[in-house]
Write a protein that holds these residues in place. Structure first.
Motif, short mmCIF file in Angstrom:
data_model
loop_
_atom_site.label_atom_id
_atom_site.label_comp_id
_atom_site.label_asym_id
_atom_site.label_seq_id
_atom_site.Cartn_x
_atom_site.Cartn_y
_atom_site.Cartn_z
N ASP A 463 0.85 -1.20 0.00
CA ASP A 463 0.00 0.00 0.00
C ASP A 463 0.88 1.24 0.00
OD1 ASP A 463 -2.27 -1.65 0.27
OD2 ASP A 463 -2.00 -1.71 2.45
N PHE A 464 0.40 2.31 -0.62
CA PHE A 464 1.11 3.58 -0.57
C PHE A 464 0.09 4.71 -0.65
CE2 PHE A 464 0.87 2.39 -5.03
CZ PHE A 464 0.55 3.57 -5.69
N THR A 465 0.49 5.87 -0.16
CA THR A 465 -0.39 7.05 -0.11
C THR A 465 0.25 8.20 -0.86
OG1 THR A 465 -1.27 6.37 2.04
CG2 THR A 465 -1.58 8.67 1.40
N GLU A 467 -0.07 12.27 -1.43
CA GLU A 467 -0.68 13.49 -0.90
C GLU A 467 -1.22 14.38 -2.03
OE1 GLU A 467 2.04 15.44 1.68
OE2 GLU A 467 2.13 13.77 3.11
N ASP A 490 -5.12 -0.78 -7.38
CA ASP A 490 -6.48 -0.73 -6.83
C ASP A 490 -7.40 -1.70 -7.57
OD1 ASP A 490 -5.53 1.30 -5.15
OD2 ASP A 490 -6.05 2.84 -6.62
N GLY A 519 -4.37 10.18 -2.50
CA GLY A 519 -5.06 9.25 -1.62
C GLY A 519 -4.33 7.92 -1.49
N ASP A 520 -5.04 6.96 -0.93
CA ASP A 520 -4.46 5.63 -0.67
C ASP A 520 -4.60 4.74 -1.90
OD1 ASP A 520 -3.96 6.47 1.92
OD2 ASP A 520 -5.85 5.68 2.69
N HIS A 521 -3.56 3.94 -2.13
CA HIS A 521 -3.55 3.03 -3.27
C HIS A 521 -2.95 1.68 -2.86
CE1 HIS A 521 -4.59 6.17 -6.18
NE2 HIS A 521 -3.76 6.96 -5.50
N THR A 522 -3.32 0.66 -3.60
CA THR A 522 -2.76 -0.67 -3.41
C THR A 522 -2.16 -1.15 -4.72
OG1 THR A 522 -4.35 -1.26 -1.67
CG2 THR A 522 -3.24 -3.07 -2.81
N ARG A 582 7.82 -0.37 5.23
CA ARG A 582 6.37 -0.53 5.21
C ARG A 582 6.01 -2.00 4.99
NH1 ARG A 582 4.31 3.21 0.84
NH2 ARG A 582 6.34 4.25 1.13
#
Length: 732
Positions: A463-465, A467, A490, A519-522, A582
């Motif tokens: 996962d990573f975010t 900004e 995602d 935002g958040d991503h996979t 992470r």
């Protein structure tokens, strides 16, 4: 062995007898029989393909001798060179060197193989067909300070297990109590220079026979073409193969083995790095078992001519370094030179060779009262001649019409022969808390991750975010050669990348992710091994364990436009390490098919894919077994799908890939388009349907898959070409 099945062995061995062969070389693939540590040795294999005793007994039933090439390192363009991956995990191991962990593992396996064939009564001393055996393979231990000790240890181990048949060590270092043999293509590699040097041991044709264990005929790598092979060569014509083979026998060669005479297909995960499913397309038997004409009949004629003069050949000493130079006609007169050589074995056998690039008349001396007779010689040709009868028994440069008068007939089954039953998606990534999910603060190397499974596949997820939104996102993965990747962001397919070199070593691959919102991503990554390299401890390849999957940094790269730059077209590059402590989630294997979870027949409850053409999709198809005549092959035209694996009635047919041949000037031609269905893996025609299961990592159109039958028939008006990859030869 495992590149065939019992039914295919039977047919191929019958062809071997018909062609005049008398010995079969059989590899023993350690990792096929012991893929997982601590599990019982599997001497049956998939659908009987691992029944080594059954194969050797089938040879014996036909009067064929066997050379059992135990290795246990076999090379053979086979995954990991035949060594199980778990052996590489042993502490401080160096493969194929004076190393306690390696020698213990190798000794135990070699002992088990010998015990297995001995218990089956297959050794020559027991009345069985095993006349020769091989320990190690193409060994070069010059970098080992204890190399000489290891070499002699190999010979002592072998002879302590079987003391009453000769042991071979081929193409490299050789123990004093074994026979050095040659591997390579004809000419100087395994011919004049090797024989005149008395082999690599200095003993050949002094106190040991000349044995050619691999008269090599090439193999195929994904993406290659006959014109532009990247590592070795694609094939060899019948004329050239016969020419160099006769050069060997003319100089006292005692044994010749074609590598390959029949290659079969690389089933399961067992093809070496970058090697295609079909193995040795250009052999005397096609990968699907059909006779490859005119090569099959041309070699048959040579074998029969050699057998006809075996008594003369064996009753005279080797004529190595004893050529007689013959006269040939230039158009202006008879001249003597070095271009035409003869090797005489008494009055009724001579091998004649021409290294002229043009046709020529050659004058041959005889014991006949006329003194000489003349024959027409083709360019670069060898001949078997009976001077006493003034008769040519065989000439490599002349292929009679009877050997070329064949036609390959391919017939597509009506309505494609296949019906799509069901399609469903593979579970992407490694779900948090999943039963098979492993988590760590860094990615786990794939070989270790898959240590309890026999599979090409592994999933990685992180996962990573962001900004801020970014454009042109891409991920740079440090991985290994002969490794494929498919990326999803995602849950949506992003891109694929691969390296398919027939090599090993580090390589960086780029997977494009596109524009990403804040935002958040996979990120879900499917790693697909395209085979471990078969080389170990030679030609620049190390002696340690081999790797796949993620083996170094993973970096997210993108372009970001800062607020102060948004009114301009400028942007700033962004680099984010994804291996920074992470959580990474990993899952060995696949979940949607026969390895390791749900079988396709149980997949009815799984969500159906909206489109079977999507990447990472399973498809089940059904078909009835057509009526097949003897010698007729059932083939799958897989040009409509991408890259992945095939299973026929639960049997693993191996990898498929619709990758096109490079640099041919004919875009769109795959390296391999057709895949063979072994007859003993098909359902009986009156007992039910066959199931074909497809996992396609890249996506394709399985509804467009086609079945066809292929067979060879005689046709007087047809003349097949003697060329590498002849369009009328093998269906590949």
């Amino acid at each position: 062995g495992p590149r065939g099945t019992p039914a295919l062995w039977e047919a191929a061995l019958d062809d071997a007898v018909d062609q005049g062969l008398n010995m079969i070389q059989v590899y023993v693939f350690w990792n096929y029989h012991q893929p997982l540590e601590g599990k019982p040795t599997d001497w049956e294999g998939d659908g009987g393909a691992g029944n080594l005793a059954g194969l050797i007994q089938a040879c014996a039933c036909r009067g064929l001798f066997v050379n059992l090439r135990i290795g246990p390192y076999v090379c053979a363009e086979w995954d990991y060179g035949g060594i199980p991956t778990w052996v590489g995990f042993k502490k401080d191991i160096e493969l194929r060197r004076w190393n306690t962990a390696w020698m213990e593992a190798m000794g135990n396996w070699t002992s088990e193989v010998v015990e297995y064939v001995s218990n089956a009564g297959l050794l020559a001393s027991q009345g069985g067909p095993i006349m020769l055996a091989q320990i190690e393979n193409e060994l070069d231990a010059d970098d080992d300070p204890h190399g000489e000790e290891y070499i002699e240890w190999c010979g002592d181990l072998a002879n302590s297990l079987i003391s009453d048949i000769p042991w071979l060590m081929c193409n490299g270092d050789t123990a004093t109590n074994t026979i050095n043999t040659c591997n390579g293509y004809g000419g100087n590699a395994c011919g004049t220079l090797w024989l005149e040097a008395h082999g690599q041991s200095g003993r050949i044709q002094i106190d040991q026979p000349a044995i050619w264990t691999e008269n090599e005929g090439g193999f195929q790598i994904w993406g290659d073409s006959p014109e532009h092979p990247t590592d070795y060569f694609w094939g060899i014509t019948a004329r050239d193969l016969a020419y160099t083979t006769l050069q060997w026998f003319a100089r006292g060669g005692a044994h010749n083995n074609y590598y390959m005479w029949w290659g079969g297909s690389n089933r399961g995960k067992w093809a070496g790095a970058g090697i295609s499913n079909g193995y040795a397309f250009d052999a005397a038997l096609c990968a699907n078992g059909m006779r490859h004409q005119p090569k099959f009949d041309h070699l048959k004629a040579m074998h029969y001519a050699l057998a006809d003069r075996a008594k003369e050949l064996l009753s005279h000493p080797s004529q190595l370094r004893a050529p007689v130079y013959l006269e040939y006609w230039t158009g202006k007169g008879w001249v003597a030179g070095l271009k035409i050589q003869a090797f005489f074995y008494g009055d009724s056998l001579a091998f004649i060779e021409s290294s002229l690039g043009v046709k020529a008349k050659v004058r041959i001396p005889t014991s006949h009262r006329f003194g000489t007779f003349t024959i027409d010689f083709f360019p670069y040709s060898s001949a078997i001649v009976d001077p006493a009868k003034m008769k040519v028994l065989f000439q490599s440069g002349i292929i009679p019409n009877s050997a070329m008068s064949y036609e390959r007939v391919d017939h597509e089954l009506a309505d494609s022969g296949l019906a799509v039953v069901q399609s469903w998606p593979e579970t992407l990534g490694a779900p948090k808390g999943g039963e098979a999910t492993l988590a760590d603060d860094k990615p786990t190397e794939q070989t270790w991750l898959n240590r309890n499974l026999v599979t090409d596949y592994a999933w990685y997820e992180v996962d990573f975010t962001l900004e801020e939104a970014v454009t042109g996102a891409r991920v740079l993965i440090s991985t290994q050669k002969s490794n494929g990747w498919v990326a999803f962001v995602d849950g949506v397919f992003a891109s694929a990348a691969e390296n398919h070199e027939h090599k090993e070593g580090n390589v960086n691959l780029v997977l494009t992710l596109g524009d990403l919102a804040a935002g958040d991503h996979t990120l879900s990554l499917l790693s697909e091994s395209l085979g471990y390299h078969n080389l170990i401890g030679r030609w620049g390849v190390g002696t340690g364990p081999k790797s796949k999957g993620i083996t170094g940094p993973v970096t997210l790269e993108a372009d970001w436009t800062a607020p102060s730059l948004r009114k301009s077209s400028k942007s700033m590059p962004v680099f984010v390490s994804l291996v920074d402590g992470r959580e990474w989630r990993m899952r060995p294997g696949l979940s949607g098919g026969p390895e390791p979870g749900v079988h396709s027949s149980q997949a009815a409850g799984l969500e159906m894919a909206a489109h079977a053409s999507e990447p990472a999709t399973w498809t089940k198809l059904a078909f009835e077994t057509p009526s097949l005549d003897k010698g007729e092959a059932l083939m799958l035209d897989a040009s409509a799908i991408g890259r992945g694996h095939l299973w026929l009635n639960g049997h693993d047919l191996g990898r498929f890939w619709n990758i096109t041949r490079a640099d041919t000037g004919q875009p769109g031609i795959p390296t391999q388009r057709f895949y063979h269905f072994p007859p003993d893996w098909l359902a009986e025609s009156d007992t039910g349907l066959n199931e074909l299961l497809v996992f396609d990592a890249l996506g394709g159109e399985p509804s467009k898959l086609r079945l066809l039958t292929s067979f060879l028939k005689g046709k007087k008006s047809q003349f097949l070409e003697d060329s590498v990859d002849s369009p009328g030869g093998c269906l590949d």
